[in-house]
Design an enzyme around this catalytic site. Sequence first.
Site, mmCIF file in Angstrom:
data_model
loop_
_atom_site.group_PDB
_atom_site.id
_atom_site.type_symbol
_atom_site.label_atom_id
_atom_site.label_comp_id
_atom_site.label_asym_id
_atom_site.label_seq_id
_atom_site.Cartn_x
_atom_site.Cartn_y
_atom_site.Cartn_z
ATOM 1 N N CYS A 143 52.769 37.396 40.855
ATOM 2 C CA CYS A 143 52.757 36.102 41.407
ATOM 3 C C CYS A 143 54.172 35.492 41.735
ATOM 4 O O CYS A 143 54.788 35.120 42.645
ATOM 5 C CB CYS A 143 51.836 35.104 40.874
ATOM 6 S SG CYS A 143 51.834 35.079 39.085
HETATM 7 N N1 LIG Z 1 46.216 34.848 37.591
HETATM 8 C C1 LIG Z 1 47.062 35.040 38.413
HETATM 9 O O1 LIG Z 1 47.647 34.092 38.997
HETATM 10 C C2 LIG Z 1 47.473 36.514 38.884
HETATM 11 C C3 LIG Z 1 48.375 36.596 39.867
HETATM 12 C C4 LIG Z 1 48.929 37.953 40.231
HETATM 13 C C5 LIG Z 1 48.269 39.003 39.495
HETATM 14 N N2 LIG Z 1 47.519 38.952 38.530
HETATM 15 C C6 LIG Z 1 46.828 40.006 37.828
HETATM 16 O O2 LIG Z 1 45.497 40.270 38.057
HETATM 17 C C7 LIG Z 1 44.807 40.760 36.899
HETATM 18 C C8 LIG Z 1 43.903 39.721 36.652
HETATM 19 O O3 LIG Z 1 44.506 38.442 36.169
HETATM 20 P P1 LIG Z 1 43.387 37.327 36.042
HETATM 21 O O4 LIG Z 1 44.409 36.380 35.889
HETATM 22 O O5 LIG Z 1 42.395 37.316 37.072
HETATM 23 O O6 LIG Z 1 42.704 37.568 34.618
HETATM 24 P P2 LIG Z 1 41.569 37.016 33.929
HETATM 25 O O7 LIG Z 1 41.240 35.780 34.457
HETATM 26 O O8 LIG Z 1 41.666 37.188 32.575
HETATM 27 O O9 LIG Z 1 40.199 38.186 34.158
HETATM 28 C C9 LIG Z 1 40.361 39.431 33.758
HETATM 29 C C10 LIG Z 1 38.974 40.483 34.560
HETATM 30 O O10 LIG Z 1 39.154 41.507 33.781
HETATM 31 C C11 LIG Z 1 37.979 41.531 32.991
HETATM 32 N N3 LIG Z 1 38.471 42.516 31.810
HETATM 33 C C12 LIG Z 1 38.993 41.802 30.761
HETATM 34 N N4 LIG Z 1 39.262 42.896 29.826
HETATM 35 C C13 LIG Z 1 38.550 44.094 30.281
HETATM 36 C C14 LIG Z 1 38.450 45.277 29.987
HETATM 37 N N5 LIG Z 1 38.905 45.663 28.659
HETATM 38 N N6 LIG Z 1 37.767 46.211 30.513
HETATM 39 C C15 LIG Z 1 37.069 45.947 31.840
HETATM 40 N N7 LIG Z 1 37.449 44.551 32.539
HETATM 41 C C16 LIG Z 1 37.947 43.816 31.499
HETATM 42 C C17 LIG Z 1 37.401 40.216 32.819
HETATM 43 O O11 LIG Z 1 35.862 40.264 32.620
HETATM 44 P P3 LIG Z 1 35.393 39.035 31.500
HETATM 45 O O12 LIG Z 1 36.213 37.829 31.845
HETATM 46 O O13 LIG Z 1 33.776 39.240 31.866
HETATM 47 O O14 LIG Z 1 35.859 39.302 30.063
HETATM 48 C C18 LIG Z 1 37.829 39.536 34.155
HETATM 49 O O15 LIG Z 1 36.877 39.913 35.153
HETATM 50 C C19 LIG Z 1 45.914 40.800 35.923
HETATM 51 O O16 LIG Z 1 46.305 42.237 35.924
HETATM 52 C C20 LIG Z 1 46.966 40.054 36.417
HETATM 53 O O17 LIG Z 1 48.156 40.175 35.770
HETATM 54 C C21 LIG Z 1 46.754 37.640 38.244
#
Ligand SMILES: NC(=O)c1ccc[n+]([C@@H]2O[C@H](COP(=O)([O-])OP(=O)(O)OC[C@H]3O[C@@H](n4cnc5c(N)ncnc54)[C@H](OP(=O)(O)O)[C@@H]3O)[C@@H](O)[C@H]2O)c1
Length: 330
Positions: free
Chosen positions: A140
């Site tokens: 981001c």
């Molecule tokens: N947030 C942002 O602004 C943003 C921007 C750009 C890119 N990203 C990237 O997008 C990805 C997700 O980010 P997020 O902010 O959405 O994270 P998040 O809210 O922590 O969500 C993570 C997701 O992955 C699942 N998960 C966690 N550990 C896991 C495992 N060991 N095996 C399988 N599934 C697992 C979680 O499921 P449960 O919750 O059910 O455990 C949840 O669905 C990351 O790589 C991040 O760097 C995020």
Amino acid sequence: LYAFSVHNFSVGVLGGSGYAGRELCALIERHPALSLSFATAQSQRGESIRVGGRSVTFVAPGDADLASASLVFSALPHGHSLPWVERARSAGAKVVDLSSDLRPGRGPLAGTAAGDVPYGLPEFHRDAIAGASVVANPGCYATAVLLALVPLASRGLIAPGATVSVSAASGVTGAGHTPRPDLLFAEVESDFRAYAVGNCHRHLPEMRATLAFAGADCDLLFTPHLLPVARGILATITVPLTAPLADPVALFADAYAGEPFVEVADTPPSLREVTRRNVARLFATAVEGMRQPTLLVQAAIDNLVKGAAGQAVQNANLMLGLDEAMGLPT
Ligand SMILES: NC(=O)c1ccc[n+]([C@@H]2O[C@H](COP(=O)([O-])OP(=O)(O)OC[C@H]3O[C@@H](n4cnc5c(N)ncnc54)[C@H](OP(=O)(O)O)[C@@H]3O)[C@@H](O)[C@H]2O)c1
């Protein structure tokens, strides 16, 4: 009688219960040519959410029918995503990976901005993305910073050897939804603080690699801050220039002419202008009273839309041969 049909592609979301994953599910639900075949969760598997008018129940990643999807979005945490990218590819699906696992500047792709796995900034790598089976969706902060800097780098305007300084702030969804005491409402409300100071942020490798690929020879000094809002990133960037720029706004307007998701403004952008939209809003002005010609550039995005799920759908549209802007909020 007129009838038309848009080809419908089944897509899946790994990590559908996270912040980026839920945003993806919502975008897919209202996309005219995509339908959601599965969304996964780890701790929240078995739980259901309402997306648009329907209920989506999260399945464990191992229970997801990867072969049912033409394209899989992986919104898994970095470090966990790559094995699932490989599984989805083996099952025949194209993949947009939102994690940092395949982005440039790390691993076998270090030093390249568009190697075997294109870096998913459509404004710069559109053709490579359209022909790819896997795309690394940018971080981001990196999206905001690179949309502000690549036009300057590719025109040779950044002074060689200079330090480009980035002060950026992100809303708390940028940190994901895993509970952390320092992200509790009472800790962040009415406060403002920096983190990952001293160039320790995970997005630096992809920013450095992409800028070098665009021709810049500069140092980046990147200081992120935590802003007590749910979503949005504002980056303020100072750039030492090789020569003064007569009309910086015109330069950016020219660089992004015809781009549906980059707005060039003549006043500093605010988060309210970009939240829930798949746009980056840019502003630039010369800085007064400096020994060296210096430009100030600002970029504002919604970290969950242009900084994550919206850009991922933009990439998926290209990979599936659809109109790049289809289903995206502008
Ligand atoms: N947030 C942002 O602004 C943003 C921007 C750009 C890119 N990203 C990237 O997008 C990805 C997700 O980010 P997020 O902010 O959405 O994270 P998040 O809210 O922590 O969500 C993570 C997701 O992955 C699942 N998960 C966690 N550990 C896991 C495992 N060991 N095996 C399988 N599934 C697992 C979680 O499921 P449960 O919750 O059910 O455990 C949840 O669905 C990351 O790589 C991040 O760097 C995020």
